[in-house]
Design a protein around this motif. Structure first.
Motif, PDB file in Angstrom:
ATOM      1  N   GLU A  59       0.821  -1.210   0.000  1.00  0.00           N
ATOM      2  CA  GLU A  59       0.000   0.000   0.000  1.00  0.00           C
ATOM      3  C   GLU A  59       0.856   1.262   0.000  1.00  0.00           C
ATOM      4  O   GLU A  59       0.528   2.243  -0.671  1.00  0.00           O
ATOM      5  CB  GLU A  59      -0.971  -0.006   1.185  1.00  0.00           C
ATOM      6  CG  GLU A  59      -2.053  -1.061   1.056  1.00  0.00           C
ATOM      7  CD  GLU A  59      -2.829  -0.965  -0.248  1.00  0.00           C
ATOM      8  OE1 GLU A  59      -3.409   0.098  -0.535  1.00  0.00           O
ATOM      9  OE2 GLU A  59      -2.848  -1.962  -1.011  1.00  0.00           O
ATOM     10  N   VAL A  60       1.960   1.256   0.729  1.00  0.00           N
ATOM     11  CA  VAL A  60       2.855   2.417   0.735  1.00  0.00           C
ATOM     12  C   VAL A  60       3.449   2.637  -0.651  1.00  0.00           C
ATOM     13  O   VAL A  60       3.481   3.768  -1.149  1.00  0.00           O
ATOM     14  CB  VAL A  60       3.960   2.254   1.810  1.00  0.00           C
ATOM     15  CG1 VAL A  60       5.104   3.224   1.589  1.00  0.00           C
ATOM     16  CG2 VAL A  60       3.370   2.450   3.200  1.00  0.00           C
ATOM     17  N   ILE A  61       3.903   1.570  -1.287  1.00  0.00           N
ATOM     18  CA  ILE A  61       4.471   1.699  -2.631  1.00  0.00           C
ATOM     19  C   ILE A  61       3.414   2.243  -3.593  1.00  0.00           C
ATOM     20  O   ILE A  61       3.656   3.214  -4.318  1.00  0.00           O
ATOM     21  CB  ILE A  61       5.031   0.354  -3.126  1.00  0.00           C
ATOM     22  CG1 ILE A  61       6.271  -0.031  -2.317  1.00  0.00           C
ATOM     23  CG2 ILE A  61       5.349   0.406  -4.625  1.00  0.00           C
ATOM     24  CD1 ILE A  61       6.749  -1.462  -2.527  1.00  0.00           C
ATOM     25  N   LYS A  62       2.239   1.622  -3.587  1.00  0.00           N
ATOM     26  CA  LYS A  62       1.190   2.055  -4.507  1.00  0.00           C
ATOM     27  C   LYS A  62       0.804   3.514  -4.278  1.00  0.00           C
ATOM     28  O   LYS A  62       0.750   4.306  -5.209  1.00  0.00           O
ATOM     29  CB  LYS A  62      -0.041   1.149  -4.356  1.00  0.00           C
ATOM     30  CG  LYS A  62       0.147  -0.233  -4.951  1.00  0.00           C
ATOM     31  CD  LYS A  62      -1.005  -1.148  -4.634  1.00  0.00           C
ATOM     32  CE  LYS A  62      -2.278  -0.694  -5.297  1.00  0.00           C
ATOM     33  NZ  LYS A  62      -3.397  -1.635  -5.063  1.00  0.00           N
ATOM     34  N   GLN A  63       0.545   3.863  -3.027  1.00  0.00           N
ATOM     35  CA  GLN A  63       0.048   5.204  -2.754  1.00  0.00           C
ATOM     36  C   GLN A  63       1.115   6.276  -2.933  1.00  0.00           C
ATOM     37  O   GLN A  63       0.818   7.372  -3.397  1.00  0.00           O
ATOM     38  CB  GLN A  63      -0.605   5.253  -1.378  1.00  0.00           C
ATOM     39  CG  GLN A  63      -1.899   4.441  -1.383  1.00  0.00           C
ATOM     40  CD  GLN A  63      -2.628   4.439  -0.064  1.00  0.00           C
ATOM     41  OE1 GLN A  63      -2.365   5.246   0.806  1.00  0.00           O
ATOM     42  NE2 GLN A  63      -3.548   3.504   0.090  1.00  0.00           N
ATOM     43  N   ASN A  64       2.366   5.972  -2.593  1.00  0.00           N
ATOM     44  CA  ASN A  64       3.438   6.940  -2.826  1.00  0.00           C
ATOM     45  C   ASN A  64       3.606   7.204  -4.314  1.00  0.00           C
ATOM     46  O   ASN A  64       3.762   8.348  -4.743  1.00  0.00           O
ATOM     47  CB  ASN A  64       4.764   6.449  -2.231  1.00  0.00           C
ATOM     48  CG  ASN A  64       4.918   6.810  -0.776  1.00  0.00           C
ATOM     49  OD1 ASN A  64       5.578   7.779  -0.430  1.00  0.00           O
ATOM     50  ND2 ASN A  64       4.301   6.032   0.085  1.00  0.00           N
ATOM     51  N   MET A  65       3.584   6.146  -5.106  1.00  0.00           N
ATOM     52  CA  MET A  65       3.739   6.301  -6.557  1.00  0.00           C
ATOM     53  C   MET A  65       2.542   7.035  -7.156  1.00  0.00           C
ATOM     54  O   MET A  65       2.700   7.892  -8.026  1.00  0.00           O
ATOM     55  CB  MET A  65       3.948   4.945  -7.227  1.00  0.00           C
ATOM     56  CG  MET A  65       5.243   4.240  -6.837  1.00  0.00           C
ATOM     57  SD  MET A  65       6.738   5.221  -7.086  1.00  0.00           S
ATOM     58  CE  MET A  65       6.755   5.340  -8.877  1.00  0.00           C
ATOM     59  N   GLU A  66       1.338   6.709  -6.709  1.00  0.00           N
ATOM     60  CA  GLU A  66       0.136   7.380  -7.210  1.00  0.00           C
ATOM     61  C   GLU A  66       0.167   8.870  -6.890  1.00  0.00           C
ATOM     62  O   GLU A  66      -0.212   9.699  -7.715  1.00  0.00           O
ATOM     63  CB  GLU A  66      -1.113   6.752  -6.589  1.00  0.00           C
ATOM     64  CG  GLU A  66      -1.409   5.360  -7.099  1.00  0.00           C
ATOM     65  CD  GLU A  66      -2.502   4.637  -6.300  1.00  0.00           C
ATOM     66  OE1 GLU A  66      -3.117   5.256  -5.405  1.00  0.00           O
ATOM     67  OE2 GLU A  66      -2.722   3.457  -6.573  1.00  0.00           O
ATOM     68  N   ASN A  67       0.610   9.212  -5.672  1.00  0.00           N
ATOM     69  CA  ASN A  67       0.654  10.619  -5.263  1.00  0.00           C
ATOM     70  C   ASN A  67       1.697  11.401  -6.059  1.00  0.00           C
ATOM     71  O   ASN A  67       1.463  12.547  -6.421  1.00  0.00           O
ATOM     72  CB  ASN A  67       0.955  10.739  -3.768  1.00  0.00           C
ATOM     73  CG  ASN A  67      -0.182  10.232  -2.913  1.00  0.00           C
ATOM     74  OD1 ASN A  67      -1.308  10.088  -3.368  1.00  0.00           O
ATOM     75  ND2 ASN A  67       0.107   9.931  -1.661  1.00  0.00           N
ATOM     76  N   LYS A  68       2.824  10.792  -6.310  1.00  0.00           N
ATOM     77  CA  LYS A  68       3.927  11.485  -7.002  1.00  0.00           C
ATOM     78  C   LYS A  68       3.706  11.544  -8.522  1.00  0.00           C
ATOM     79  O   LYS A  68       4.119  12.501  -9.170  1.00  0.00           O
ATOM     80  CB  LYS A  68       5.228  10.750  -6.685  1.00  0.00           C
ATOM     81  CG  LYS A  68       6.450  11.408  -7.197  1.00  0.00           C
ATOM     82  CD  LYS A  68       7.129  12.210  -6.126  1.00  0.00           C
ATOM     83  CE  LYS A  68       8.401  12.792  -6.688  1.00  0.00           C
ATOM     84  NZ  LYS A  68       9.230  13.400  -5.748  1.00  0.00           N
ATOM     85  N   PHE A  69       3.038  10.523  -9.068  1.00  0.00           N
ATOM     86  CA  PHE A  69       2.841  10.440 -10.522  1.00  0.00           C
ATOM     87  C   PHE A  69       1.367  10.168 -10.833  1.00  0.00           C
ATOM     88  O   PHE A  69       0.983   9.035 -11.121  1.00  0.00           O
ATOM     89  CB  PHE A  69       3.732   9.344 -11.124  1.00  0.00           C
ATOM     90  CG  PHE A  69       5.188   9.550 -10.839  1.00  0.00           C
ATOM     91  CD1 PHE A  69       5.930  10.450 -11.591  1.00  0.00           C
ATOM     92  CD2 PHE A  69       5.794   8.876  -9.792  1.00  0.00           C
ATOM     93  CE1 PHE A  69       7.270  10.668 -11.302  1.00  0.00           C
ATOM     94  CE2 PHE A  69       7.137   9.083  -9.501  1.00  0.00           C
ATOM     95  CZ  PHE A  69       7.873   9.983 -10.250  1.00  0.00           C
ATOM     96  N   PRO A  70       0.528  11.200 -10.745  1.00  0.00           N
ATOM     97  CA  PRO A  70      -0.903  11.021 -11.025  1.00  0.00           C
ATOM     98  C   PRO A  70      -1.109  10.378 -12.398  1.00  0.00           C
ATOM     99  O   PRO A  70      -0.420  10.699 -13.359  1.00  0.00           O
ATOM    100  CB  PRO A  70      -1.450  12.449 -10.983  1.00  0.00           C
ATOM    101  CG  PRO A  70      -0.473  13.207 -10.135  1.00  0.00           C
ATOM    102  CD  PRO A  70       0.872  12.574 -10.417  1.00  0.00           C
ATOM    103  N   GLY A  71      -2.042   9.453 -12.445  1.00  0.00           N
ATOM    104  CA  GLY A  71      -2.327   8.731 -13.684  1.00  0.00           C
ATOM    105  C   GLY A  71      -1.651   7.376 -13.723  1.00  0.00           C
ATOM    106  O   GLY A  71      -2.075   6.488 -14.448  1.00  0.00           O
ATOM    107  N   LEU A  72      -0.593   7.207 -12.933  1.00  0.00           N
ATOM    108  CA  LEU A  72       0.127   5.936 -12.910  1.00  0.00           C
ATOM    109  C   LEU A  72      -0.639   4.861 -12.128  1.00  0.00           C
ATOM    110  O   LEU A  72      -0.449   3.671 -12.355  1.00  0.00           O
ATOM    111  CB  LEU A  72       1.529   6.135 -12.309  1.00  0.00           C
ATOM    112  CG  LEU A  72       2.519   4.993 -12.426  1.00  0.00           C
ATOM    113  CD1 LEU A  72       2.763   4.601 -13.880  1.00  0.00           C
ATOM    114  CD2 LEU A  72       3.840   5.366 -11.753  1.00  0.00           C
ATOM    115  N   GLU A  73      -1.563   5.297 -11.262  1.00  0.00           N
ATOM    116  CA  GLU A  73      -2.259   4.347 -10.377  1.00  0.00           C
ATOM    117  C   GLU A  73      -2.973   3.219 -11.115  1.00  0.00           C
ATOM    118  O   GLU A  73      -3.056   2.098 -10.622  1.00  0.00           O
ATOM    119  CB  GLU A  73      -3.228   5.061  -9.428  1.00  0.00           C
ATOM    120  CG  GLU A  73      -4.417   5.713 -10.083  1.00  0.00           C
ATOM    121  CD  GLU A  73      -4.171   7.162 -10.503  1.00  0.00           C
ATOM    122  OE1 GLU A  73      -5.123   7.770 -10.998  1.00  0.00           O
ATOM    123  OE2 GLU A  73      -3.050   7.672 -10.366  1.00  0.00           O
TER     124      GLU A  73
END
Length: 190
Positions: A59-73
């Protein structure tokens, strides 16, 4: 792409910190293990487990990446279900909350009201990690974000992680089992 790679390296270190923190106290660690249910477990195993560390890391990996790179989620996938059932039969969907206090409160539900453990884990989850690599800083990689997929196996070798053997000797520099062969696996693909 260079920024995505740099962030993946940061979140992998953060993930390792979470995995280490979860593993430090054996009595607490035993509270964090749950057998995977049908449909979640790897069909190669008669019994398959997930740990709270697995789910927190993912969850940390997913949410950190989503927050930093919108659209990547939409292109981030993981091996673990983020649902836990506590001793009171409550089903909790684990996620990273916006504040350390909110995450601690959610973790407290998973950990049957254990506030000390919940607060300690929330502190590690919300702790920033700095990562620098001169080689990466001087490398320019141009790959469009929209063609990338990210796969997370939060704690690869969960059985070895649960078993926790740290006194395994290497065979020509390779550890056949034990904590030394546990990894945070993040794959990036087209």
């Amino acid at each position: 792409m260079s920024d995505i790679l740099r962030e993946l390296l940061c979140v992998s270190e953060k993930a390792a910190n979470i995995a280490r923190a979860c593993r430090q106290q054996e009595a607490l660690f035993q509270l964090l293990i749950e057998e995977k249910k049908e449909g979640e477990k790897n069909k190669k195993f008669a019994v398959d487990f997930k740990t709270l560390a697995d789910v927190l890391v993912q969850e940390v990996i997913k949410q950190n990446m989503e927050n930093k790179f919108p659209g990547l989620e939409k292109n981030i996938f993981g091996e673990e279900s983020n649902e836990f059932t506590n001793d009171w039969g409550e089903k909790i969907t684990l996620r990273l909350c916006s504040t350390e206090e909110e995450t601690a409160e959610l973790l407290s539900k998973v950990l049957n009201g254990n506030k000390v453990a919940s607060e300690a884990l929330a502190r590690v989850v919300h702790q920033d990690v700095a990562f620098t690599d001169p080689t990466l800083d001087s490398t320019e990689i141009n790959v469009p974000q929209d063609i990338l997929g990210i796969w997370v196996d939060p704690i690869d070798s969960t059985y070895q992680y649960i078993k926790g053997s740290a006194d395994i000797k290497s065979n020509q520099g390779i550890f056949p089992c034990g904590l030394q062969c546990v990894t945070i696996l993040i794959g990036v693909y087209d």
